[in-house]
Design a protein around this motif. Structure first.
Motif, PDB file in Angstrom:
ATOM      1  N   THR A   1       3.761   6.223   7.045  1.00  0.00           N
ATOM      2  CA  THR A   1       2.695   5.258   6.800  1.00  0.00           C
ATOM      3  C   THR A   1       3.193   4.145   5.884  1.00  0.00           C
ATOM      4  OG1 THR A   1       1.807   6.543   4.947  1.00  0.00           O
ATOM      5  CG2 THR A   1       0.855   6.941   7.121  1.00  0.00           C
ATOM      6  N   ARG A   2       2.578   2.993   6.008  1.00  0.00           N
ATOM      7  CA  ARG A   2       2.951   1.806   5.241  1.00  0.00           C
ATOM      8  C   ARG A   2       2.212   1.785   3.916  1.00  0.00           C
ATOM      9  NH1 ARG A   2       0.633  -3.287   4.641  1.00  0.00           N
ATOM     10  NH2 ARG A   2       2.129  -4.967   4.286  1.00  0.00           N
ATOM     11  N   ILE A   3       2.917   1.486   2.834  1.00  0.00           N
ATOM     12  CA  ILE A   3       2.285   1.291   1.528  1.00  0.00           C
ATOM     13  C   ILE A   3       1.851  -0.171   1.449  1.00  0.00           C
ATOM     14  CG2 ILE A   3       2.644   1.341  -0.967  1.00  0.00           C
ATOM     15  CD1 ILE A   3       4.691   3.608  -0.437  1.00  0.00           C
ATOM     16  N   PRO A   4       0.553  -0.432   1.258  1.00  0.00           N
ATOM     17  CA  PRO A   4       0.028  -1.812   1.391  1.00  0.00           C
ATOM     18  C   PRO A   4       0.227  -2.647   0.133  1.00  0.00           C
ATOM     19  CG  PRO A   4      -1.758  -0.305   0.940  1.00  0.00           C
ATOM     20  CD  PRO A   4      -0.523   0.557   1.065  1.00  0.00           C
ATOM     21  N   ILE A   5       1.472  -2.958  -0.163  1.00  0.00           N
ATOM     22  CA  ILE A   5       1.766  -3.800  -1.326  1.00  0.00           C
ATOM     23  C   ILE A   5       1.231  -5.213  -1.095  1.00  0.00           C
ATOM     24  CG2 ILE A   5       3.618  -4.787  -2.738  1.00  0.00           C
ATOM     25  CD1 ILE A   5       5.260  -2.258  -2.009  1.00  0.00           C
ATOM     26  N   ASP A   6       1.398  -5.708   0.120  1.00  0.00           N
ATOM     27  CA  ASP A   6       0.837  -6.993   0.514  1.00  0.00           C
ATOM     28  C   ASP A   6       0.587  -6.948   2.016  1.00  0.00           C
ATOM     29  OD1 ASP A   6       3.556  -7.456   1.524  1.00  0.00           O
ATOM     30  OD2 ASP A   6       4.016  -7.925  -0.559  1.00  0.00           O
ATOM     31  N   ASP A   7       0.109  -8.030   2.584  1.00  0.00           N
ATOM     32  CA  ASP A   7      -0.271  -8.045   3.992  1.00  0.00           C
ATOM     33  C   ASP A   7       0.958  -8.056   4.897  1.00  0.00           C
ATOM     34  OD1 ASP A   7      -2.886  -8.477   5.669  1.00  0.00           O
ATOM     35  OD2 ASP A   7      -1.343  -9.745   6.597  1.00  0.00           O
ATOM     36  N   VAL A   8       0.812  -7.525   6.096  1.00  0.00           N
ATOM     37  CA  VAL A   8       1.935  -7.495   7.043  1.00  0.00           C
ATOM     38  C   VAL A   8       2.339  -8.890   7.497  1.00  0.00           C
ATOM     39  CG1 VAL A   8       1.542  -5.170   7.929  1.00  0.00           C
ATOM     40  CG2 VAL A   8       0.340  -7.095   8.978  1.00  0.00           C
ATOM     41  N   THR A   9       1.496  -9.884   7.251  1.00  0.00           N
ATOM     42  CA  THR A   9       1.843 -11.261   7.608  1.00  0.00           C
ATOM     43  C   THR A   9       2.488 -12.010   6.451  1.00  0.00           C
ATOM     44  OG1 THR A   9      -0.369 -12.045   7.007  1.00  0.00           O
ATOM     45  CG2 THR A   9      -0.008 -11.386   9.310  1.00  0.00           C
ATOM     46  N   SER A  10       2.701 -11.351   5.317  1.00  0.00           N
ATOM     47  CA  SER A  10       3.322 -12.017   4.173  1.00  0.00           C
ATOM     48  C   SER A  10       4.806 -12.241   4.439  1.00  0.00           C
ATOM     49  CB  SER A  10       3.149 -11.177   2.907  1.00  0.00           C
ATOM     50  OG  SER A  10       4.064 -10.093   2.888  1.00  0.00           O
ATOM     51  N   THR A  11       5.441 -13.023   3.578  1.00  0.00           N
ATOM     52  CA  THR A  11       6.884 -13.258   3.681  1.00  0.00           C
ATOM     53  C   THR A  11       7.668 -12.417   2.677  1.00  0.00           C
ATOM     54  OG1 THR A  11       6.762 -15.082   2.087  1.00  0.00           O
ATOM     55  CG2 THR A  11       6.504 -15.632   4.436  1.00  0.00           C
ATOM     56  N   VAL A  12       7.010 -11.432   2.053  1.00  0.00           N
ATOM     57  CA  VAL A  12       7.632 -10.646   1.003  1.00  0.00           C
ATOM     58  C   VAL A  12       8.523  -9.560   1.597  1.00  0.00           C
ATOM     59  CG1 VAL A  12       7.248  -9.267  -1.071  1.00  0.00           C
ATOM     60  CG2 VAL A  12       5.628 -11.073  -0.456  1.00  0.00           C
ATOM     61  N   ASP A  13       9.749  -9.459   1.080  1.00  0.00           N
ATOM     62  CA  ASP A  13      10.710  -8.443   1.503  1.00  0.00           C
ATOM     63  C   ASP A  13      10.890  -7.441   0.365  1.00  0.00           C
ATOM     64  OD1 ASP A  13      12.551  -7.150   3.079  1.00  0.00           O
ATOM     65  OD2 ASP A  13      14.193  -8.525   2.649  1.00  0.00           O
ATOM     66  N   HIS A  14      10.617  -6.161   0.625  1.00  0.00           N
ATOM     67  CA  HIS A  14      10.638  -5.122  -0.400  1.00  0.00           C
ATOM     68  C   HIS A  14      11.828  -4.198  -0.187  1.00  0.00           C
ATOM     69  CE1 HIS A  14       6.549  -6.212   0.864  1.00  0.00           C
ATOM     70  NE2 HIS A  14       6.202  -6.146  -0.407  1.00  0.00           N
ATOM     71  N   PHE A  15      12.438  -3.706  -1.277  1.00  0.00           N
ATOM     72  CA  PHE A  15      13.588  -2.812  -1.133  1.00  0.00           C
ATOM     73  C   PHE A  15      13.846  -2.040  -2.429  1.00  0.00           C
ATOM     74  CE2 PHE A  15      14.653  -7.374  -1.030  1.00  0.00           C
ATOM     75  CZ  PHE A  15      15.088  -7.573  -2.333  1.00  0.00           C
ATOM     76  N   ILE A  16      14.677  -1.010  -2.320  1.00  0.00           N
ATOM     77  CA  ILE A  16      15.165  -0.193  -3.437  1.00  0.00           C
ATOM     78  C   ILE A  16      14.001   0.374  -4.269  1.00  0.00           C
ATOM     79  CG2 ILE A  16      16.860  -0.011  -5.290  1.00  0.00           C
ATOM     80  CD1 ILE A  16      18.142  -2.581  -4.267  1.00  0.00           C
ATOM     81  N   PRO A  17      13.246   1.339  -3.708  1.00  0.00           N
ATOM     82  CA  PRO A  17      12.119   1.912  -4.437  1.00  0.00           C
ATOM     83  C   PRO A  17      12.550   2.961  -5.457  1.00  0.00           C
ATOM     84  CG  PRO A  17      12.337   2.971  -2.306  1.00  0.00           C
ATOM     85  CD  PRO A  17      13.367   1.874  -2.343  1.00  0.00           C
ATOM     86  N   GLY A  18      11.659   3.204  -6.409  1.00  0.00           N
ATOM     87  CA  GLY A  18      11.789   4.319  -7.347  1.00  0.00           C
ATOM     88  C   GLY A  18      10.432   4.991  -7.459  1.00  0.00           C
ATOM     89  N   LEU A  19      10.372   6.316  -7.276  1.00  0.00           N
ATOM     90  CA  LEU A  19       9.094   7.025  -7.172  1.00  0.00           C
ATOM     91  C   LEU A  19       8.997   8.138  -8.205  1.00  0.00           C
ATOM     92  CD1 LEU A  19       6.451   7.532  -5.468  1.00  0.00           C
ATOM     93  CD2 LEU A  19       7.816   9.183  -4.158  1.00  0.00           C
ATOM     94  N   ALA A  20       7.802   8.315  -8.783  1.00  0.00           N
ATOM     95  CA  ALA A  20       7.538   9.443  -9.680  1.00  0.00           C
ATOM     96  C   ALA A  20       6.119   9.938  -9.446  1.00  0.00           C
ATOM     97  CB  ALA A  20       7.720   9.035 -11.135  1.00  0.00           C
ATOM     98  N   VAL A  21       5.906  11.241  -9.728  1.00  0.00           N
ATOM     99  CA  VAL A  21       4.581  11.847  -9.690  1.00  0.00           C
ATOM    100  C   VAL A  21       4.233  12.305 -11.104  1.00  0.00           C
ATOM    101  CG1 VAL A  21       3.156  13.711  -8.767  1.00  0.00           C
ATOM    102  CG2 VAL A  21       4.853  12.618  -7.301  1.00  0.00           C
ATOM    103  N   GLU A  22       3.030  11.978 -11.563  1.00  0.00           N
ATOM    104  CA  GLU A  22       2.625  12.420 -12.894  1.00  0.00           C
ATOM    105  C   GLU A  22       2.571  13.946 -12.941  1.00  0.00           C
ATOM    106  OE1 GLU A  22      -0.999  11.938 -16.127  1.00  0.00           O
ATOM    107  OE2 GLU A  22      -1.057  10.775 -14.272  1.00  0.00           O
ATOM    108  N   PRO A  23       3.245  14.577 -13.909  1.00  0.00           N
ATOM    109  CA  PRO A  23       3.238  16.043 -14.004  1.00  0.00           C
ATOM    110  C   PRO A  23       1.821  16.607 -14.079  1.00  0.00           C
ATOM    111  CG  PRO A  23       4.894  15.126 -15.458  1.00  0.00           C
ATOM    112  CD  PRO A  23       4.098  13.958 -14.938  1.00  0.00           C
ATOM    113  N   GLY A  24       1.618  17.709 -13.371  1.00  0.00           N
ATOM    114  CA  GLY A  24       0.327  18.381 -13.386  1.00  0.00           C
ATOM    115  C   GLY A  24      -0.657  17.883 -12.356  1.00  0.00           C
ATOM    116  N   THR A  25      -0.338  16.789 -11.649  1.00  0.00           N
ATOM    117  CA  THR A  25      -1.239  16.273 -10.617  1.00  0.00           C
ATOM    118  C   THR A  25      -0.728  16.686  -9.240  1.00  0.00           C
ATOM    119  OG1 THR A  25      -0.099  14.135 -10.339  1.00  0.00           O
ATOM    120  CG2 THR A  25      -1.760  14.299 -12.084  1.00  0.00           C
TER     121      THR A  25
END
Length: 204
Positions: free
Chosen positions: A132-156
């Motif tokens: 699934t797509r993470i909706p950072i901005d619209d699919v018609t935008s010109t924004v190019d996203h790369f190199i993610p970093g992910l964390a989950v809050e402990p206990g959730t």
């Protein structure tokens, strides 16, 4: 990619066990081993040719690992201005043993013109959810996203898992070395990725 070896420490990293290779001796990038409370270890990464997101799993606490399974193929837009932007997934596990993996992918964009960040989840390392797509901005935008970093809050966990996601982006994908603006962004979810906050620019 490099041939994968994994090793286990049971004393906080002071000493390490003998390195082991997953079945089939795969070559992969950016494996991120995630221990579950059950003793299972799930390690997502990308294959040697940066064509697929793959994962290897251990059901015995990291003593042995099976062969890689394909999480998803990668549809990749190469960032402008010669930026080195290999598809290196970022992964995290919640308190109920769900693993979340995020990577850059252009499958939701017309002509693969920009990368979004996308997500898939698993509880066993073998069966993964639809991408699934993470909706950072619209699919018609010109924004190019790369190199993610992910964390989950402990206990959730589950539908209440708190996800924090950082990433880099170009506001305009068709920029040049003289005009590209490299920005850092952040977006979060408090319901396990079902919905996401508005994105925030961290820096330029």
């Amino acid at each position: 990619g490099d041939i994968v070896y994994l090793s286990v420490s049971s004393d906080g990293g002071t000493t390490w066990g003998t390195p082991v290779q997953p079945s089939g001796k795969p070559a992969m990038f950016a494996l991120q081993p995630l221990p579950l409370s059950t003793g299972t270890v799930i390690a997502p990464g990308s294959d040697a040719f940066n064509e697929n997101i793959e994962s290897v799993t251990s059901t015995d606490g990291g003593k042995t690992f099976g062969a890689p399974v394909i999480v998803s193929s990668i549809s990749k837009h190469t960032a402008a201005a010669g930026l080195r932007d290999l598809v290196l997934p970022a992964s995290a596990v919640d308190a109920a043993n769900t693993v979340y993996t995020v990577w850059q992918d252009c499958r939701f964009r017309t002509k693969c013109a920009e990368n979004d960040l996308v997500i898939s989840t698993t509880t066993d390392g073998t069966t993964w959810s639809a991408v699934t797509r993470i909706p950072i901005d619209d699919v018609t935008s010109t924004v190019d996203h790369f190199i993610p970093g992910l964390a989950v809050e402990p206990g959730t966990s589950g539908s209440s898992a708190h996800l924090g996601l950082t990433y880099y982006y170009y506001p305009e994908t068709s920029c040049t070395k003289a005009t590209c603006q490299l920005e850092a962004g952040y977006i979060s979810s408090t319901d396990g990725g079902a919905t996401w906050s508005a994105a925030t620019q961290l820096s330029d």
